[in-house]
Design a protein around this motif. Sequence first.
Motif, PDB file in Angstrom:
ATOM      1  N   LEU A 247      -2.998   3.615   4.775  1.00  0.00           N
ATOM      2  CA  LEU A 247      -3.096   2.191   4.469  1.00  0.00           C
ATOM      3  C   LEU A 247      -1.744   1.667   3.981  1.00  0.00           C
ATOM      4  CD1 LEU A 247      -6.472   1.964   2.487  1.00  0.00           C
ATOM      5  CD2 LEU A 247      -6.062   1.368   4.857  1.00  0.00           C
TER       6      LEU A 247
ATOM      7  N   GLU B 218      -2.961  -3.492   2.392  1.00  0.00           N
ATOM      8  CA  GLU B 218      -4.324  -3.092   2.737  1.00  0.00           C
ATOM      9  C   GLU B 218      -4.976  -2.330   1.588  1.00  0.00           C
ATOM     10  OE1 GLU B 218      -3.987  -2.486   7.580  1.00  0.00           O
ATOM     11  OE2 GLU B 218      -3.341  -0.853   6.247  1.00  0.00           O
TER      12      GLU B 218
ATOM     13  N   THR C 170      -5.913  -4.796  -1.125  1.00  0.00           N
ATOM     14  CA  THR C 170      -7.061  -5.555  -0.632  1.00  0.00           C
ATOM     15  C   THR C 170      -8.341  -4.727  -0.734  1.00  0.00           C
ATOM     16  OG1 THR C 170      -5.644  -6.780   0.886  1.00  0.00           O
ATOM     17  CG2 THR C 170      -7.993  -6.803   1.355  1.00  0.00           C
TER      18      THR C 170
END
Length: 93
Positions: free
Chosen positions: A34, A38, A41
């Motif tokens: 990731l 990301e 998030t």
Amino acid sequence: MSTALLVLHWVAGFIVLAEALNKLERTAPCAPGLTPRERVTAWLKGFAWLLLGLGGAGALITPLLPLERPTFQDVCVMLGFAVLIVRTRVKEG
């Protein structure tokens, strides 16, 4: 009216808790590969679903414990999230 609000709050809490547990099971903020954005998030998504799950669990336990009955605002918030969840599920078809 108060009993109807309590029932609506309980049903909405059940829907929100079920969806929160489902989303938390599939959220993987520590997954390899990731990007930092990301990852942040995913952590925020997991935290949000954790809070919603706690709210849903609170709605489920309210009738069983000597707690305050939910207010109209409490019912509206929980029911709003439940409607959004059901709408998304219907849309996915």
